[in-house]
Enzyme design. Structure first.
Site, PDB file in Angstrom:
ATOM      1  N   LYS A 145       0.814  -1.214   0.000  1.00 40.29           N
ATOM      2  CA  LYS A 145       0.000   0.000   0.000  1.00 40.29           C
ATOM      3  C   LYS A 145       0.850   1.267   0.000  1.00 40.29           C
ATOM      4  O   LYS A 145       0.374   2.331  -0.389  1.00 40.29           O
ATOM      5  CB  LYS A 145      -0.976  -0.010   1.170  1.00 40.29           C
ATOM      6  N   ASP A 146       2.096   1.151   0.419  1.00 37.76           N
ATOM      7  CA  ASP A 146       2.989   2.321   0.371  1.00 37.76           C
ATOM      8  C   ASP A 146       3.130   2.871  -1.048  1.00 37.76           C
ATOM      9  O   ASP A 146       3.281   4.074  -1.231  1.00 37.76           O
ATOM     10  CB  ASP A 146       4.394   1.942   0.864  1.00 37.76           C
TER      11      ASP A 146
END
Ligand SMILES: *Cc1c(COP(=O)(O)O)cnc(C)c1O
Length: 532
Positions: free
Chosen positions: A117-118
């Protein structure tokens, strides 16, 4: 590029938003999701010209096709800033996993919180800050600020916090259920002590957290006064940011096969551990843009609404089960609506073709939106809907699905640790197991969505279980987590642990606590902001 809602049924004048508007809005007012008005065309020679580009340069080729309201020089700065926080020179490297079976791992966990998700949230945080600064530079009277509020069962809160920490004009409040997240997850969130970051440990369950967040968003005066914002996985910018690694990994695989993709056709499959369908949807867009992707494999855990859909054509909500892969514990898969829209759109475009030459695509778009509205109505009123068999067949041209149980997760982690010296996290193991289950003549890239060191107890359990043990809920085991981190600190980690985790339990923390009543949470948020 302009954006429309998947639920906009007005034929002649769909309301169209700019990229900035679509990103700041998140969800459309009609409850739909924003999609680009059309799929842009790549340069005909992209396979030749893009094959050696670095990650950031690929972003600079892809993003401007979808963003025409940010000057290129500014976009370049945003991209550089977003991906300089990644530890690996390739940002998202591809490594061989099992060359006999032609399996590869696409490591998406080299960002600040060690999870995929980064890739999206680092970019989204910078975009929010950029758009707010731009608004503030032209308006003298009013200072534009937003308050981002979100709930987490543990895993996704960290990526949101790291995406928004230290951003001007943004405050972020992340609610987690007190004592019901792992030690590492709790520490990852609460050791971010930037003054715009506020963790709230809620005395209750994850559902209480989520219900409170929903209640706060429904509180219109509060929502207006505090300019509430969400950064959940339906935000278009998150999908866009994820498209890059499909291209990047495809080209990386070509290099590893010593293939020039403009001369030799190499088709690659992707296996994706899937929850809300955000990650794999980016693969769908990559394929639609023309990247030679074969099958996209939807790998689900025991929360298998998508797998059941591909088996039966029924999309039907059931209760959520706790699994060893908590980031995929979902009831419905929110981004699937976007794919369903294209499914109907394609079908309608082909059936009206030839009858009328102009206005076809707008008619097909309207038909798609009408169908989505009706399905989503049935989903909320009756708990599900069914699609026709010809649509299901068409969906299977692109997607395959596999469900992976808790015990298969543990077995897969154990097997690859022993046989390949590769430690998979529980989510990644689901994708790898799915790829192994479906034989393919193409190489398969398995998306590695988290670092194994984020799921200490589950991975430890997989590596140390006796043969007959199966997976019950093992991830909440603070004593075990402590002892693994202690071993790592003494230089003998039982499996790879990211360096920043060593000593993290002793670092300074900041966290508020509150009961589960939305009124109390609202009070706490207002007090916190008014103090500043
Ligand atoms: C969020 C997440 C997933 C699921 O991704 P979706 O986009 O929701 O399908 C898989 N693995 C990890 C580690 C995640 O954090």
């Amino acid at each position: 590029m302009l954006y429309r809602s998947t639920r906009d049924t007005s034929s002649l004048t769909p309301s169209l938003l700019s990229f900035e508007e679509a990103v700041l809005a998140g969800l459309a007012p009609d409850g739909g999701l924003y999609i680009p008005q059309s799929i842009p065309k790549l340069p005909e020679t992209f396979l030749k010209d893009w094959q050696s580009l670095k990650f950031g340069d690929l972003c600079m080729r892809l993003f401007p096709l979808f963003i025409d309201d940010i000057p290129l020089a500014d976009l370049q700065l945003l991209i550089d800033k977003s991906y300089s926080t990644f530890e690996h020179a390739d940002v998202t490297p591809v490594i061989p996993l099992d060359l006999d079976k032609r399996l590869y791992l696409l490591e998406l966990f080299h960002g600040p919180t060690f999870a995929f998700k980064d890739v999206a949230l680092q970019f989204l945080g910078n975009l929010f800050e950029y758009f707010l600064e731009k608004k503030n530079s032209v308006s003298q009277d009013q200072q534009h600020r937003i308050t981002v509020i979100g709930a987490t069962s543990g895993d996704t809160g960290g990526a949101a916090i790291y995406g928004l920490r230290n951003k001007r004009n943004i405050n972020v409040f992340i609610l987690h259920p007190q004592g019901r997240v792992s030690l590492i997850q709790e520490a990852q969130m609460t050791t971010v002590v930037d003054e715009n970051v506020h963790n709230i440990a809620v005395r209750g369950t994850f559902d209480d957290c989520q219900d409170s967040v929903k209640a706060l968003f429904r509180d219109e005066p509060f929502r207006q006064a505090y300019q509430l914002g969400a950064i959940n996985s339906i935000n278009w910018a998150r999908i866009l940011a994820q498209i890059t690694y499909y291209f990047h990994s495809y080209f990386s695989l070509c290099r590893q096969h010593q293939v020039d993709p403009s001369l030799t056709r190499l088709v690659v499959d992707y296996a994706v551990p899937t929850g809300n369908f955000g990650d794999i949807l980016a693969g769908f867009y990559a394929k639609r843009l023309g990247l030679p992707i074969g099958r996209l494999i939807i790998a689900t855990n025991e929360n298998d609404i998508l797998h059941r859909f591909f088996e039966t054509g029924h999309y039907e909500r059931q209760g959520v089960k706790m699994t060893l892969s908590p980031a995929m514990d979902i009831q419905v898969s929110s981004n699937f609506e976007r794919f369903l829209w294209y499914l109907v759109f394609d079908h309608s475009s082909s059936s009206v073709m030839g009858k009328e030459l102009s206005g076809n695509s707008e008619k097909a778009a309207q038909a798609a939106s009408e169908q989505i509205v009706s399905w989503m109505h049935d989903l909320s009123s009756q708990g599900g809907f069914k699609v026709d068999s010809h649509l299901l067949k068409q969906a299977k041209d692109t997607f395959r699905s596999v469900r992976v149980s808790n015990s298969q997760i543990l077995e897969t982690i154990r097997k690859f640790h022993i046989e390949r010296k590769e430690t998979l996290d529980p989510h990644t193991a689901i994708g790898v197991k799915a790829a192994e289950t479906l034989a393919s003549s193409n190489p398969v890239v398995c998306l590695a969505t988290a670092h194994p060191g984020k799921f200490l107890a589950a991975v430890y359990h997989a590596l140390n279980m006796s043969q007959d043990e199966s997976g019950e809920r093992v991830e909440l085991n603070p004593a075990l987590e402590r002892s693994i981190l202690q071993e790592a600190a003494e230089g003998r980690p039982p499996f790879p642990i990211p360096k920043p985790f060593i000593g993290i339990l002793d670092r300074e923390r900041r966290c508020l606590t509150c009961g589960p009543d939305p009124a109390d949470i609202k009070q706490l948020i207002m007090e916190t902001l008014n103090k500043k």
